[in-house]
Design a protein around this motif. Structure first.
Motif, PDB file in Angstrom:
ATOM      1  N   VAL A 124       0.861  -1.196   0.000  1.00  0.00           N
ATOM      2  CA  VAL A 124       0.000   0.000   0.000  1.00  0.00           C
ATOM      3  C   VAL A 124       0.889   1.235   0.000  1.00  0.00           C
ATOM      4  N   GLU A 126      -0.018   4.490   0.424  1.00  0.00           N
ATOM      5  CA  GLU A 126      -0.833   5.598   0.906  1.00  0.00           C
ATOM      6  C   GLU A 126      -0.069   6.367   1.974  1.00  0.00           C
ATOM      7  N   ARG A 127      -0.542   7.579   2.239  1.00  0.00           N
ATOM      8  CA  ARG A 127      -0.010   8.406   3.323  1.00  0.00           C
ATOM      9  C   ARG A 127      -1.177   9.037   4.074  1.00  0.00           C
ATOM     10  N   HIS A 129      -3.206   7.506   6.004  1.00  0.00           N
ATOM     11  CA  HIS A 129      -4.335   6.592   6.050  1.00  0.00           C
ATOM     12  C   HIS A 129      -4.492   6.016   7.450  1.00  0.00           C
ATOM     13  N   ARG A 156      -9.943   9.927   2.104  1.00  0.00           N
ATOM     14  CA  ARG A 156      -8.924   9.232   2.874  1.00  0.00           C
ATOM     15  C   ARG A 156      -9.085   7.734   2.663  1.00  0.00           C
ATOM     16  N   ALA A 157      -8.072   7.014   3.063  1.00  0.00           N
ATOM     17  CA  ALA A 157      -8.071   5.564   2.882  1.00  0.00           C
ATOM     18  C   ALA A 157      -8.073   4.879   4.241  1.00  0.00           C
ATOM     19  N   VAL A 159      -7.120   1.148   5.557  1.00  0.00           N
ATOM     20  CA  VAL A 159      -6.456  -0.086   5.142  1.00  0.00           C
ATOM     21  C   VAL A 159      -6.666  -1.135   6.233  1.00  0.00           C
ATOM     22  N   ARG A 184     -11.762   5.330   0.663  1.00  0.00           N
ATOM     23  CA  ARG A 184     -11.254   4.144  -0.027  1.00  0.00           C
ATOM     24  C   ARG A 184     -10.984   3.048   0.996  1.00  0.00           C
TER      25      ARG A 184
END
Length: 697
Positions: A124, A126-127, A129, A156-157, A159, A184
């Motif tokens: 992943v 992402e930052r 998240h 925003r994500a 995870v 997400r």
């Protein structure tokens, strides 16, 4: 006995064909070639012979048929001598083999890559998240609340990493929380305790890391391994993201806090759930209030600027906001104080703990002119009378539930426990003249009036039988608690027995015409609508409150100190009290008047519950954070929601030994001992967490 039906030629041919194909790949290829030639060559010949422009000679037509068949099978279309035609066919077969092999390699590689992606093993990138580690009953509440909190903000994500199939996790989340909107949802599969797998979700770049509790018997030990793996991936020091973890057993709380690091917070789920169950016994509707208070769909706790009140008393802040309810102070050092005395000075650098829709509605506004002193009730509230409570069932939270009930029950109260397992403790005397079975035995209805603390008595009965539940005599009891079995105890659907027990109690209510205060414990929130309880009862979903708390703290880490006091023993808590305690029944008054009346009694009013709407979903009459100018006629059956100090029995507050606890209190399941907790701690005490379900620096 009839003879076997003779096999038809069609069946024999099909069997022979199936057996031939099953021999080898070469046989399959041979049959494929024969089938293709048997179809292509005759059809090509028919096309040539029926074409008016075909060559008139036989050799010319055979050459045309060959060319058509070769082009169809991609074998080349060269004509001439037989040798040239054979070589052309060989080249065509080699080309076909190479192309087919290349297509197979590409297809296999793509299939393996797609399978790898479906297993959730890609990194992943992402930052900022939110990382959620583990899978439990709280996952839908945590992810759903985080999605609701992110609505209306920048995308925003979230995870999620768990040792489950990625596709199954995505389907389960989609079914439970619905569309995620702009958020997400990214799922990754693998054990979170493996540092190599944990690195896939980039925890170092995350804004928050949440470690969900596990229902497995060794779930708390797994939480420790995950926290240690997280430390190995993120590294030592204070540069990592805030970590929020949850454990069941308080024995793992201190090691988990150490493993979580300086920015970690550890929540003890069993303590929070047990205290909520005990509180709901005497406060019908409390579970509805806490759900509304902790989710992101309505009003929730925020931190507001207190500059306008610096140097003044805390009591002045209660009527200093029109659209939010002040409930406490957060010191510059991060220590929360809910419902402090009204004369507490608001120090410079402190912030207000408020209940509001969002941060934008916490603007100061003087509401003192909305208070009508003429309708405020006078005189002390009536003292709580002794009660007799019945607890049905047993699980790992039962000792904590009994501990909280004994701490807060009025003097002279009694607790009866009926379980389907042998629990050591004082037993009720056996009757001398009744032939009734154990489950129809009548308990002694006379509590011990001289006991400073409630007496706990135990009885064993076959609670799995409906006739046992229907044979109970509930006349002497003022409230009941139904504790469902733990999911780890074996049943695939642990809520089934709880639903049956609640249904049996409802049938007993209809027989006797007496409404009982029942608190039922479920493990799955989807079973809440199935619980047969009256409007004056509560259904507590174990784990749901934990999920809501984790989502709130994930959004604002400073709220950990607020919930620390709200759910710790002896601290301030949320209560529902009769409206007549604050304003005269039947009077027409603003909510600001109720706030002023609660302030005079050392409490912070944050809402109310209408008696006439308590059966109307979805809020069942609960209204939190009304405008201070809202005016209504207050009924004697209405309830006011306040933040107040949880009463503690004088003997325990004075530090006297509780002899009945050691004699009557049952041990933890499996013989595990849970130490007694202190009622709470003051601001002058060192920062330990012996009386708190939240452990954090």
């Amino acid at each position: 006995m009839t003879g076997r039906r003779p096999d038809s030629p069609r069946d024999r041919a099909r069997y022979l064909f199936d057996r031939t194909l099953a021999r080898s790949t070469g046989t399959l290829m041979g049959w494929l070639v024969i089938t293709c030639l048997a179809v292509v060559v005759p059809v090509s010949a028919v096309l040539v012979w029926t074409d008016p422009g075909s060559p008139p000679s036989l050799s010319g037509r055979l050459t045309a048929a060959w060319r058509t068949s070769a082009e169809t099978l991609r074998l080349g279309a060269l004509t001439g001598t037989p040798l040239r035609m054979v070589l052309s066919a060989v080249l065509g077969l080699v080309a076909l083999l190479c192309v087919s092999t290349l297509i197979g390699v590409i297809t296999t590689s793509l299939a393996e890559r797609m399978a790898e992606l479906s297993r959730g093993r890609s990194t992943v990138l992402e930052r900022g998240h939110v990382v959620v580690l583990g899978w439990s009953d709280q996952v839908s509440a945590v992810v759903g609340e985080l999605v609701a909190a992110h609505a209306g903000h920048r995308p925003r994500a979230i995870v999620l990493l768990a040792d489950r199939d990625k596709t199954e996790m995505e389907r389960a989340l989609a079914a439970r929380i619905g569309p995620a909107g702009r958020t997400r949802l990214i799922c990754r599969s693998g054990p979170a305790s493996d540092p190599a797998v944990l690195a896939l979700v980039s925890p170092r770049e995350a804004s928050t890391v949440l470690v969900l509790p596990s229902v497995e018997p060794a779930g708390d030990a797994e939480i420790l391994r995950i926290l240690l793996a997280l430390r190995a991936v993120v590294g030592e020091g204070t540069g990592g993201p805030p970590v929020l973890a949850a454990v069941h057993d308080d024995r793992y709380r201190a090691p988990a806090r150490l493993a979580a690091g300086p920015r970690g917070t550890v929540l003890e789920t069993d303590t929070v759930t047990a205290r909520l169950i005990a509180q709901c016994v005497g406060r019908p509707g409390l579970s509805l209030v806490l759900r509304d208070l902790l989710d992101f769909a309505g009003d929730e706790f925020h931190l507001a600027d207190a500059t306008a009140f610096h140097g003044g008393p805390f009591g002045a802040t209660l009527l200093g906001h029109a659209d939010s309810c002040v409930v406490g102070l957060l010191s510059p050092l991060g220590r929360a104080s809910l419902n402090p005395p009204a004369d507490t000075v608001v120090a410079s650098g402190s912030r207000l703990i408020v209940l509001a829709r969002d941060d934008g509605t916490t603007r100061p506004s003087d509401c003192r002119h909305l208070v009508d002193r003429s309708v405020i009730a006078v005189g002390p509230p009536p003292a709580d009378a002794a009660v007799r409570l019945l607890v049905l069932g047993w699980n790992r939270r039962a000792p904590l539930v009994l501990e909280h009930l004994r701490r807060t029950a009025p003097p002279g109260s009694a607790l009866d426990v009926i379980t389907d397992r042998a629990v050591p403790g004082p037993r009720e005397p056996e009757p001398d003249h009744t032939p009734q079975s154990d489950h129809t035995r009548q308990p002694d209805r006379t509590p011990e009036p001289d006991a400073a603390r409630p007496v706990v008595r135990f009885r064993t009965a076959a609670l799995s039988r409906p006739e046992t539940l229907l044979g109970l005599d509930l006349t002497p009891y003022d409230g009941l608690v139904v504790l469902g079995p733990d999911p780890a105890d074996g049943p695939d659907h642990p809520d089934d027995w709880t639903l049956v027990a609640l249904l049996a109690l409802r049938l007993l209510e209809e027989r006797t015409g007496r409404e009982l205060r029942v608190v039922g414990e479920l493990t799955d929130d989807r079973n809440r609508p199935l619980a047969a309880v009256n409007p004056g009862s509560d259904v507590v979903v174990s784990g749901e409150l934990t999920g809501l708390l984790m989502a709130q703290i994930a959004q604002n880490r400073h709220l950990a100190a607020v919930f620390d006091e709200l759910f710790s023993a002896g601290g301030s808590t949320v209560c529902l009290r009769p409206a007549g305690t604050y304003v005269r029944p039947g009077s027409d008054a603003t909510f600001a008047t109720v706030v002023a009346a609660a302030r005079d009694r050392g409490e912070c009013a944050i809402g109310y519950r209408r008696h006439d709407l308590r059966t109307v979903p979805p809020d069942h009459g609960v209204r939190l954070n009304p405008h201070k100018g809202e005016r209504r006629a207050w009924s004697a059956e209405d309830q006011v929601v306040v933040v107040a100090t949880d009463p503690v029995h004088p003997t325990e507050a004075a530090g006297q030994p509780a002899e009945e606890t050691e004699a009557a209190g049952p041990p933890d399941p499996g013989g595990k001992h849970r130490p007694q907790r202190r009622p709470g701690r003051t601001d002058t005490e060192p920062d330990d967490t012996a009386g708190s379900p939240l452990a954090h620096p």
